[in-house]
Design an enzyme around this catalytic site. Sequence first.
Site, PDB file in Angstrom:
ATOM      1  N   LYS A  53      64.356 -23.343 -59.783  1.00 19.75           N
ATOM      2  CA  LYS A  53      64.968 -22.427 -60.645  1.00 19.75           C
ATOM      3  C   LYS A  53      64.364 -20.518 -60.202  1.00 19.75           C
ATOM      4  CE  LYS A  53      61.661 -22.068 -64.548  1.00 19.75           C
ATOM      5  NZ  LYS A  53      60.330 -22.472 -63.339  1.00 19.75           N
ATOM      6  N   THR A  65      65.097 -19.940 -57.281  1.00 21.77           N
ATOM      7  CA  THR A  65      66.108 -20.390 -55.585  1.00 21.77           C
ATOM      8  C   THR A  65      67.815 -19.625 -56.704  1.00 21.77           C
ATOM      9  OG1 THR A  65      64.648 -21.308 -54.323  1.00 21.77           O
ATOM     10  CG2 THR A  65      66.908 -21.460 -54.051  1.00 21.77           C
ATOM     11  N   ARG A  91      60.642 -11.887 -62.585  1.00 20.34           N
ATOM     12  CA  ARG A  91      59.824 -11.645 -62.615  1.00 20.34           C
ATOM     13  C   ARG A  91      58.744 -10.859 -61.374  1.00 20.34           C
ATOM     14  NH1 ARG A  91      57.792 -17.740 -64.477  1.00 20.34           N
ATOM     15  NH2 ARG A  91      59.444 -17.987 -63.217  1.00 20.34           N
ATOM     16  N   LYS A 132      50.434 -20.730 -52.975  1.00 24.18           N
ATOM     17  CA  LYS A 132      51.286 -21.445 -53.709  1.00 24.18           C
ATOM     18  C   LYS A 132      52.235 -20.611 -52.607  1.00 24.18           C
ATOM     19  CE  LYS A 132      54.293 -20.794 -57.165  1.00 24.18           C
ATOM     20  NZ  LYS A 132      55.016 -19.145 -56.726  1.00 24.18           N
ATOM     21  N   ALA A 165      52.976 -18.417 -67.967  1.00 22.12           N
ATOM     22  CA  ALA A 165      53.766 -18.714 -68.725  1.00 22.12           C
ATOM     23  C   ALA A 165      52.621 -19.447 -69.283  1.00 22.12           C
ATOM     24  CB  ALA A 165      54.428 -19.650 -67.241  1.00 22.12           C
ATOM     25  N   PHE A 191      58.486 -21.826 -65.900  1.00 22.04           N
ATOM     26  CA  PHE A 191      58.367 -23.320 -66.788  1.00 22.04           C
ATOM     27  C   PHE A 191      59.179 -23.954 -66.775  1.00 22.04           C
ATOM     28  CE2 PHE A 191      53.137 -23.326 -67.783  1.00 22.04           C
ATOM     29  CZ  PHE A 191      53.100 -22.338 -66.136  1.00 22.04           C
ATOM     30  N   PHE A 241      69.118 -31.563 -52.751  1.00 26.79           N
ATOM     31  CA  PHE A 241      68.114 -32.056 -51.506  1.00 26.79           C
ATOM     32  C   PHE A 241      69.087 -32.449 -50.707  1.00 26.79           C
ATOM     33  CE2 PHE A 241      63.787 -31.819 -53.866  1.00 26.79           C
ATOM     34  CZ  PHE A 241      64.106 -30.546 -54.359  1.00 26.79           C
ATOM     35  N   TRP A 252      70.713 -23.096 -51.642  1.00 31.16           N
ATOM     36  CA  TRP A 252      69.486 -22.379 -50.827  1.00 31.16           C
ATOM     37  C   TRP A 252      69.768 -22.663 -48.884  1.00 31.16           C
ATOM     38  CZ3 TRP A 252      67.297 -26.719 -47.198  1.00 31.16           C
ATOM     39  CH2 TRP A 252      65.823 -26.215 -46.480  1.00 31.16           C
TER      40      TRP A 252
END
Lengths: 635, 635
Positions: free
Chosen positions: A85, A87, A109, A120, A340, A371, A459, A488
């Site tokens: 999301k 990206t 955010r 992460k 979230a 989310f 992908f 990406w």
Amino acid sequence: MSTFQYPKLDLKTPVPSDIDIASDAVPLPVSVIASEAGINQDELDLYGKYKAKVHLSVLDRLADRPNGKYVVVTGITPTPLGEGKSTTTIGLCQALGAHLKKRVFSCVRQPSQGPTFGIKGGAAGGGYSQVIPMEEFNLHLTGDIHAITAANNLLAAAIDARILHESTQTDEQLFNRLCPVAKDGSRRFAPVMLRRLAKLGISKTDPSELSAEEVSSFVRLDIDPSLVTWNRVLDTNDRFLRGITIGQGKEEARFTRSTQFDIAVASEIMAVLALATSLADMRERLGRMVIGTSRKGVPVSADDIGAGGALTVLMKDAIMPTLMQTLEGTPVLVHAGPFANIAHGNSSIIADQIALKLAGADGYVVTEAGFGADIGAEKFFDIKCRESGLIPNVAVIVATIRALKMHGGGPKVTAGAPLDKAYTSENLELLSAGTDNLLKHISNLGKFGVQVVVALNRFSSDSNAEIELVLGRAKAVGARASVMCNHWAEGGQGAVELANAVVEACSVEPNFKYLYPLDLSIKEKIETIAKEIYGADSVEYLPEAEKKIALYTEQGFSKLPICMAKTHLSLSSDPEKKGVPKGFVLPIRDVRASIGAGFIYPLVGTMSTIPGLPTRPCFYEIDIDLKTGKVIGLS
Amino acid sequence: MSTFQYPKLDLKTPVPSDIDIASDAVPLPVSVIASEAGINQDELDLYGKYKAKVHLSVLDRLADRPNGKYVVVTGITPTPLGEGKSTTTIGLCQALGAHLKKRVFSCVRQPSQGPTFGIKGGAAGGGYSQVIPMEEFNLHLTGDIHAITAANNLLAAAIDARILHESTQTDEQLFNRLCPVAKDGSRRFAPVMLRRLAKLGISKTDPSELSAEEVSSFVRLDIDPSLVTWNRVLDTNDRFLRGITIGQGKEEARFTRSTQFDIAVASEIMAVLALATSLADMRERLGRMVIGTSRKGVPVSADDIGAGGALTVLMKDAIMPTLMQTLEGTPVLVHAGPFANIAHGNSSIIADQIALKLAGADGYVVTEAGFGADIGAEKFFDIKCRESGLIPNVAVIVATIRALKMHGGGPKVTAGAPLDKAYTSENLELLSAGTDNLLKHISNLGKFGVQVVVALNRFSSDSNAEIELVLGRAKAVGARASVMCNHWAEGGQGAVELANAVVEACSVEPNFKYLYPLDLSIKEKIETIAKEIYGADSVEYLPEAEKKIALYTEQGFSKLPICMAKTHLSLSSDPEKKGVPKGFVLPIRDVRASIGAGFIYPLVGTMSTIPGLPTRPCFYEIDIDLKTGKVIGLS
């Protein structure tokens, strides 16, 4: 005409690591970004060369300008790896700005520092769609989360200190300390005390006129130590603070109490920052935050403690969004990052307001909701848009072939473990079975009256047949458009088709509506969300939840919107149930309230509010290259 | 020639409140201050309009320039109200700069936010000698203390997480997680792990070559939970965190441990920031900080935990001093503010280095040492100057008639209570009896081979006879000069005589020496300070102190300088003993070590390392004026 030139990307194959792409980029001075974005230099506070705070006075200057188009980026039910999301938000804006030459702003955010050093890693997008400089974005930024930590913990310290002082002093002693007699014999209330007096129905403004009974009700907050709901916070993944006992110092030893720390972004002050619509509104919200309950059952607020003004002072710079830029030089406003689950997971109203004015009638503002769409987008519409009064035009829903295969029954996806072959080679069967999850989210978004655009985040292992399958089905159930994107690997160029689809969808007049009206009861609101969005058959309330619903209703808080604290890994409450679960009962374990932020949050299952560190945290690789001064190892 | 104009003060009588003076002042843009100070724009990171970080590259550019004169401001043994060292530091610089037209820099500490909202209020000087904007100075500034909090607590979280993970995993599991096998079958050590290997005497760089025994010693830090000395910190006066139990969450419940929070400025990381001489030096110090001891008695460092690099990254902006200004437009570098008891209580070496280069041969740098001269100045000379190699020229010792009368036997002085008449009217008897304290400090300072200038900080109630008495006696015992100053009421103009005296004293070639050589034993160093500076007859060591001295000596830390943690309210260890106590034994209760900062700190009595909040904290008056956006009620 502006002489502004969007920086060109030098695309490489294979795509280098995020930090390598980010460190190779040469950011423009943020003053140039600001000037191109229509921000005057006196509306800007530089924080170094690549970050700047934007003053809220922009809103006054542009009060009469029409707003830009308002686009929210959300997603299907994700795998634990995330489906891109952030990206997509950045890639879409790079496409709209650097390629379609539209005026565009990303509103994102601020990430917690906890995960940056934990599991992460960073959160500035990825590949050729990133916010830069990424180390600034992922570290202190302009100090907003630190300000929240300071404010949250000042209030926490004040609560326990007050309980202690009330327990050791008479009414008269307390009153003499709270309203001391000046050298000339006079005494006065501090302005914040007038708020407490008003709450008590006392209209006197001269301390000497209070009756003994009034003095007692004024000085005694009488907080029940077992009913304090205000936790301390740190922006650190510190699992050993999940359960603690405080007050074991020699001088406090009679007053031990069990409590816990949360991660700073779970502080209600973060939610307040995200939902405030002005400085005055933030002051009111901070003052009315409820920190616990008196022994007589009365909610006790930050202003009762006398701290609302001080909290506002600590947050006075944090209320200004931070301006940064994407790899292709489009402007980004970074502001707030509430949890979230126990909060609403959306960036700030103020940043969106500022961006919409700066964008103007022909411009676009793309904001991300945390989310999946069942949580982040529902809260975006029912909480954030309701508070701001802003009307969204389009919801972009991000999907991946990988996640859809998981919903179709694919093997479990775990962070850190290698992906099963089912995900890295064509498998139309799994994919076909899994598209239901996307279709359910499209149908859910339709209930809010916005146009839906599906962004299939490509992908390299996705086959054309797989892509066609998803795009076709999405279109068939009413998505305005459904496009593959590859930002990406390609930056904005890879999202031009998505950008065009968003522009087209924004041309439709919005018919926005909330899912529920606020005047329903707490239970009716919960049930509406559970049935309409999650697909539950019914809702079950555990005794603690029943008790709290009765309490909040009695205290007059039942007209607030609902902020469901549910897993994002399933439409249901069970993270193992993928696809579109049916025939389930949604259990409500407990219900809590963020009165300053302005929502009730039912707990569906157990929520950890402070993560832990693994055996080998990210920090092992992080250091400074002493020759160049550059940060290395940030992922 | 520069066109720079020092802002003129508009002096009022009676002197308005600090915040009224500060808010009425119109600060110059900090870029103007920088430019006048000789800082290039590319060496500056603005943080808004009135604060800026100064890059350490200034030191490279000016490497060949001679240093300015180096002046330290210290004081006599104070009353609990403080005798005006900060105000004198600022007033002296206003006089040197705006009145004598010398190139001058003030180097001051960043205050903790705890007291700002607690009892004490702000710390930006006072009256017409202040650092502005005072609300910026007293609140987040440029985030350095927040960075320290984040770094300190990341390390704390990592310690407990590591203890937990070691307790639940075999050597092999730990090794596989710490050095995971990559997709191509290879495995590698993170660079920080090579530091631990070197400490263990293992020179192998390929993980697969380690023997089972080497793996075990590499992966097992084997920290003794009862010997962890690293505390968590917050920049908040939170007394309920003085004694806590952690690890009571469901998943950690087997691993509870008693610990405490300290105030952030008491973190060893603050002391490291203050004593680092470069980025590379800070990296080394952060990595070698000792957090506790293994079950076999081996000190465990931040680099053993793998966190030294990450801590440096968190501190990469904090290492740059913050440029601000005085009310009369002279430049101020604000940087670091270590606790003055368990640490050395002086602002940073880096700020002084930068200021001395910018000042150049004809310029002056005035830096302040915390507490009285027996503590702050002794540590300035023996710790800070020893680390930096910088040679101080002059020590200014601040005295007040009020404090001297207290030392002469005057009634107890308590913060918040009205002053006894003895202090507000002429009393030559008390004063005469009390001057001994000043004379002892003058004699102490002489032992370091610096010139001593006495600054008698005038209060309106001081009589001319009282002032003459003090000035005469100080001169007689060897102070180079002894002058009355009135900068609180008059700004720089009130300190011109002091400034002239400092300029004259700086013309003397310094004959600087340390009080003790580092190669004395820990006890010999403690005894030298106790006898020479405090006037103790002897030193007594409690068993815990004996044990620690033996331990640190065995661990090879005995060559570090000593940082005495003693009350500042008496030359002795008893805060009630005023004047010049004689015939006393100095008790050493315990001894601790800050290995990264680089000192041993003996505890003389009990030190509170996190203050509490009173019944009516300062925050009751603090708020934002929503019309003007200005902070109100900050004192």
